[in-house]
Design a protein around this motif. Structure first.
Motif, PDB file in Angstrom:
ATOM      1  N   GLN A 532       0.840  -1.197   0.000  1.00 27.98           N
ATOM      2  CA  GLN A 532       0.000   0.000   0.000  1.00 27.98           C
ATOM      3  C   GLN A 532       0.875   1.247   0.000  1.00 27.98           C
ATOM      4  OE1 GLN A 532      -2.297   0.937   3.596  1.00 27.98           O
ATOM      5  NE2 GLN A 532      -1.236  -0.714   4.678  1.00 27.98           N
ATOM      6  N   VAL A 533       0.296   2.345  -0.481  1.00 32.83           N
ATOM      7  CA  VAL A 533       0.972   3.645  -0.510  1.00 32.83           C
ATOM      8  C   VAL A 533       0.477   4.447   0.687  1.00 32.83           C
ATOM      9  CG1 VAL A 533       1.394   5.747  -1.831  1.00 32.83           C
ATOM     10  CG2 VAL A 533       1.100   3.550  -3.026  1.00 32.83           C
ATOM     11  N   LEU A 534       1.393   4.752   1.615  1.00 28.35           N
ATOM     12  CA  LEU A 534       1.001   5.475   2.829  1.00 28.35           C
ATOM     13  C   LEU A 534       1.010   6.986   2.626  1.00 28.35           C
ATOM     14  CD1 LEU A 534       2.921   3.384   5.523  1.00 28.35           C
ATOM     15  CD2 LEU A 534       0.628   3.032   4.582  1.00 28.35           C
ATOM     16  N   LEU A 535       1.998   7.474   1.894  1.00 25.63           N
ATOM     17  CA  LEU A 535       2.069   8.905   1.598  1.00 25.63           C
ATOM     18  C   LEU A 535       2.623   9.093   0.195  1.00 25.63           C
ATOM     19  CD1 LEU A 535       3.538  10.614   4.828  1.00 25.63           C
ATOM     20  CD2 LEU A 535       1.170  10.690   4.014  1.00 25.63           C
ATOM     21  N   ASN A 536       2.136  10.137  -0.468  1.00 28.35           N
ATOM     22  CA  ASN A 536       2.628  10.483  -1.803  1.00 28.35           C
ATOM     23  C   ASN A 536       2.401  11.973  -1.983  1.00 28.35           C
ATOM     24  OD1 ASN A 536       3.237  10.798  -4.506  1.00 28.35           O
ATOM     25  ND2 ASN A 536       1.858   9.201  -5.245  1.00 28.35           N
ATOM     26  N   GLY A 541       2.067   7.740  -9.724  1.00 23.08           N
ATOM     27  CA  GLY A 541       3.269   7.112  -9.186  1.00 23.08           C
ATOM     28  C   GLY A 541       3.022   5.673  -8.804  1.00 23.08           C
ATOM     29  N   PRO A 542       3.541   5.259  -7.647  1.00 17.90           N
ATOM     30  CA  PRO A 542       3.493   3.842  -7.288  1.00 17.90           C
ATOM     31  C   PRO A 542       2.072   3.339  -7.039  1.00 17.90           C
ATOM     32  CG  PRO A 542       4.256   5.173  -5.437  1.00 17.90           C
ATOM     33  CD  PRO A 542       4.185   6.085  -6.618  1.00 17.90           C
ATOM     34  N   GLN A 543       1.847   2.072  -7.363  1.00 14.86           N
ATOM     35  CA  GLN A 543       0.544   1.448  -7.168  1.00 14.86           C
ATOM     36  C   GLN A 543       0.708   0.097  -6.480  1.00 14.86           C
ATOM     37  OE1 GLN A 543      -2.421   2.854  -7.904  1.00 14.86           O
ATOM     38  NE2 GLN A 543      -1.322   4.703  -8.596  1.00 14.86           N
ATOM     39  N   PRO A 544      -0.235  -0.281  -5.616  1.00 12.23           N
ATOM     40  CA  PRO A 544      -0.167  -1.600  -4.971  1.00 12.23           C
ATOM     41  C   PRO A 544      -0.095  -2.720  -6.018  1.00 12.23           C
ATOM     42  CG  PRO A 544      -1.824  -0.236  -3.920  1.00 12.23           C
ATOM     43  CD  PRO A 544      -1.393   0.504  -5.142  1.00 12.23           C
ATOM     44  N   GLY A 545       0.670  -3.765  -5.664  1.00 11.63           N
ATOM     45  CA  GLY A 545       0.805  -4.913  -6.531  1.00 11.63           C
ATOM     46  C   GLY A 545       1.964  -4.840  -7.494  1.00 11.63           C
ATOM     47  N   PHE A 546       2.630  -3.694  -7.579  1.00 12.10           N
ATOM     48  CA  PHE A 546       3.758  -3.527  -8.494  1.00 12.10           C
ATOM     49  C   PHE A 546       5.064  -3.455  -7.705  1.00 12.10           C
ATOM     50  CE2 PHE A 546       0.141  -2.181 -10.908  1.00 12.10           C
ATOM     51  CZ  PHE A 546       0.431  -2.532 -12.216  1.00 12.10           C
ATOM     52  N   GLN A 555       9.430  13.917  -6.176  1.00 14.02           N
ATOM     53  CA  GLN A 555       8.367  13.086  -5.619  1.00 14.02           C
ATOM     54  C   GLN A 555       8.859  12.351  -4.379  1.00 14.02           C
ATOM     55  OE1 GLN A 555       6.589  10.078  -8.226  1.00 14.02           O
ATOM     56  NE2 GLN A 555       4.630  10.454  -7.227  1.00 14.02           N
ATOM     57  N   ALA A 556       8.052  12.374  -3.337  1.00 13.91           N
ATOM     58  CA  ALA A 556       8.349  11.645  -2.094  1.00 13.91           C
ATOM     59  C   ALA A 556       7.199  10.687  -1.833  1.00 13.91           C
ATOM     60  CB  ALA A 556       8.522  12.602  -0.926  1.00 13.91           C
ATOM     61  N   VAL A 557       7.536   9.419  -1.573  1.00  7.49           N
ATOM     62  CA  VAL A 557       6.509   8.428  -1.270  1.00  7.49           C
ATOM     63  C   VAL A 557       6.948   7.586  -0.079  1.00  7.49           C
ATOM     64  CG1 VAL A 557       5.721   8.294  -3.670  1.00  7.49           C
ATOM     65  CG2 VAL A 557       7.464   6.699  -2.855  1.00  7.49           C
ATOM     66  N   VAL A 558       5.973   7.110   0.656  1.00  7.19           N
ATOM     67  CA  VAL A 558       6.212   6.140   1.730  1.00  7.19           C
ATOM     68  C   VAL A 558       5.342   4.929   1.409  1.00  7.19           C
ATOM     69  CG1 VAL A 558       6.182   5.692   4.202  1.00  7.19           C
ATOM     70  CG2 VAL A 558       6.608   8.017   3.362  1.00  7.19           C
ATOM     71  N   LEU A 559       5.997   3.792   1.255  1.00 12.22           N
ATOM     72  CA  LEU A 559       5.323   2.582   0.798  1.00 12.22           C
ATOM     73  C   LEU A 559       5.448   1.478   1.832  1.00 12.22           C
ATOM     74  CD1 LEU A 559       6.978   2.522  -2.751  1.00 12.22           C
ATOM     75  CD2 LEU A 559       4.817   3.637  -2.122  1.00 12.22           C
ATOM     76  N   GLU A 560       4.388   0.698   1.997  1.00 16.18           N
ATOM     77  CA  GLU A 560       4.518  -0.557   2.724  1.00 16.18           C
ATOM     78  C   GLU A 560       4.742  -1.656   1.694  1.00 16.18           C
ATOM     79  OE1 GLU A 560       2.293  -3.683   5.755  1.00 16.18           O
ATOM     80  OE2 GLU A 560       1.083  -2.209   4.645  1.00 16.18           O
ATOM     81  N   LEU A 561       5.781  -2.461   1.925  1.00 14.56           N
ATOM     82  CA  LEU A 561       6.089  -3.553   1.009  1.00 14.56           C
ATOM     83  C   LEU A 561       5.553  -4.868   1.563  1.00 14.56           C
ATOM     84  CD1 LEU A 561       9.783  -2.736   0.006  1.00 14.56           C
ATOM     85  CD2 LEU A 561       7.657  -1.969  -1.080  1.00 14.56           C
ATOM     86  N   GLU A 562       5.225  -5.772   0.654  1.00 18.64           N
ATOM     87  CA  GLU A 562       4.818  -7.115   1.055  1.00 18.64           C
ATOM     88  C   GLU A 562       5.983  -7.813   1.737  1.00 18.64           C
ATOM     89  OE1 GLU A 562       1.917  -8.336   0.867  1.00 18.64           O
ATOM     90  OE2 GLU A 562       0.819  -7.326  -0.755  1.00 18.64           O
TER      91      GLU A 562
END
Length: 563
Positions: A532-536, A541-546, A555-562
């Motif tokens: 999931q994308v927590l912040l963007n 930009g980033p999408q779940p599952g990719f 661009q700044a993003v905070v992602l949770e990884l599987e």
């Protein structure tokens, strides 16, 4: 590591003179701070570091203290301080004072008594030394330029040491009576309800008592006083003083302490911030040291975002398994962070500002914000050196001229690096004087307050201010706290220039922070699949599952990884 109450907190530095003026005299004050506590609580602040409000002639903006147990009338009264402590406590905000004990003011009663009787007991509170061949005792240059020695008033060949301003005589920590006075004062404030201290210039309290000359490093024939601090034995003696101070004051009160410590040997980091360290934490100054030069501002260079990243990651690696650092972008002694670390054509970009914010706030350690940073305040512009208040800037201006720069070139250097950039009034509104005061501000307001101000940003969801709120809230969110507070911090993708990316892991969660600190779009392959994308801070930009995405400029993003 034993968890402490301050590990999951966010801190905010207030420069009282420029924060908010409650009575229209042009100077910020304690009631003004009290009036803004709800603003700070809403931002996500848990700890306020209050720069000096003690009685002072303000030769160095309050870091020259004439009475440690009195409030300067410019800032209010002791009753105002008690009310600030009480109102902060109601909001679960703790107050940290500035502890300035390397030096005091020449208007302090100790120094006055020392001057009256240099051979008496108070003469031993300071470093009084005879001159050498008609010159000062040694060729040390003070931090603000010029000799670190001045003649004792009324004497023809007796000097006193001042590593900073001539109105800031250094205190002689070799004297047990002096140390006892200091410890009594510290305990007095802690008993009053202060939660701890930011400890100013503390590495300077131990001197090389040989007071030897060193090779000159500038045309003035003087040598930087910091050269002395590297002498064998000085660092060891410093530790003895710091441990005694901790034992006599901080430890019994379980106080929170943050040290202003420069040039620390990484091998000795645990002595300062380890489980049994001198302090709770210490500032990471590695980024602020970038681009500086022994010749002064005339030779300084603006760092790149890659250099900024590498400095931050170097500090993170050194502190891993040791303790928590206090992470900063700016403070009262530095220019504005967005003007220092971002390229000139990106310094007005809110996306660039939020990208830099993300890179710093989510590192392992305690985030320390400086007033106005949460708005993306920038450097100002000084048209004349007479418009500058800061004593350090005047010294650097003179050094630039001595190196052959024109007055215009010297002023340009000061405009980039002056401490007054951080000391212009906080920009609350787009109204008169940026809403800071109804009177005449003690120092000029940055003209861009009509564009950059708190009132406008509070109303706009995508503002720098609201991004900082999101960052601080995310760090405290129980779902991510194990990773973002106590978890590991692992730099990744370091081969990418201008990209600052790191993994935060803990509590069974893996978060990836990716900050594209550049104007170049780039395709990034991630080390895992996005859950999931927590912040963007941008659309798209980033999408779940990719496991890859195209990062846009700034661009700044905070992602949770599987897992």
């Amino acid at each position: 590591m034993e968890r402490q109450w301050w590990h999951n907190k966010a801190a905010y530095q207030i420069w009282p003179k420029s924060f908010y003026d409650s009575n229209g005299d042009g100077v910020g004050d304690l009631p003004g701070i009290t009036a803004k506590l709800d603003y700070l609580k809403d931002l996500g602040v848990d700890i306020i570091w209050l720069s000096p409000v003690y009685q002072s002639p303000l030769a160095d903006q309050g870091y020259d203290i004439s009475d440690y147990q009195a409030i300067d009338p410019r800032f209010g009264t002791m009753e105002d301080m008690d009310r600030l402590l009480e109102e902060a406590r109601k909001r679960d905000i703790r107050l940290v004072m500035d502890l300035v004990v390397n030096h005091c003011s020449d208007e302090h009663i100790w120094f006055k008594k020392a001057v009256e009787d240099p051979e008496g007991p108070y003469g031993q509170y300071f470093y009084f030394r005879k001159g050498k061949n008609g010159n000062p005792p040694c060729n040390w240059r003070g931090y603000f330029g010029g000799s670190a020695w001045s003649l004792v008033p009324g004497q023809s060949d007796l000097y006193y040491l001042h590593l900073f301003h001539e109105k800031q005589p250094d205190l002689n920590w070799e004297n047990p009576a002096l140390r006892r006075e200091i410890y009594n004062m510290i305990n007095w404030w802690l008993d009053k309800g202060v939660a701890g201290f930011r400890i100013d210039a503390i590495v300077n309290i131990k001197k090389d008592l040989a007071f030897r000359d060193y090779p000159a490093d500038r045309p003035d024939g003087l040598s930087d006083c910091r050269r002395m601090l590297s002498e064998p034995g000085v660092a060891e003696g410093l530790g003895e003083f710091l441990e005694e101070m901790k034992r006599e004051t901080f430890a019994p009160h379980k106080a929170f302490t943050v040290g202003e410590v420069f040039d620390t040997d990484p091998a000795r980091l645990a002595e300062f911030i380890g489980p049994e360290g001198h302090f709770s934490t210490m500032f990471d100054f590695a980024p602020t040291c970038l681009g500086k030069d022994a010749q002064g501002w005339a030779r300084a260079k603006q760092p790149t975002t890659t250099q900024y990243r590498d400095a931050c990651f170097g500090s993170q690696r050194q502190a891993a398994g040791v303790g928590f650092l206090a992470n900063i972008i700016e403070n009262h002694d530095e220019p504005r962070g967005v003007s220092q670390y971002l390229p000139k054509d990106a310094q007005d970009s809110e996306q660039a500002k939020t990208c830099l914010a993300t890179a710093s706030v989510l590192l392992r350690g305690i985030p320390f914000l400086y007033q106005g940073q949460e708005l993306g305040m920038t450097n100002t512009r000084f048209e004349r050196i007479e418009d500058v208040d800061d004593v350090s800037t005047h010294g650097e201006y003179a050094a630039c001229l001595a190196l052959g720069l024109t007055e215009a070139q010297a002023l340009d250097a000061c405009a980039q690096y002056s401490r007054d950039n951080a000391r212009t009034p906080v920009q609350w509104t787009d109204g008169e004087n940026a809403g800071f005061t109804t009177g005449t501000p003690w120092i000029g307001v940055n003209p861009n307050y009509t564009r950059i101000n708190a009132r406008e940003q509070q109303a706009r969801p995508d503002s720098v201010l609201n991004w900082y709120k999101k960052l601080l809230a995310l760090r405290k969110d129980p779902r991510w706290e194990e990773a973002l507070v106590w978890g590991d911090c692992e730099p990744v993708m370091e081969e990418e220039e201008g990209l600052m990316a790191y993994r935060r892991t803990g509590g069974g969660k893996t978060l990836l922070v990716v900050c594209n600190l550049s104007e170049l779009p780039r395709s990034l392959a991630l080390s895992g699949t996005i859950r999931q994308v927590l912040l963007n801070n941008q659309e798209g930009g980033p999408q779940p599952g990719f496991d890859r995405y195209a990062a846009q400029p700034w661009q700044a993003v905070v992602l949770e990884l599987e897992q």
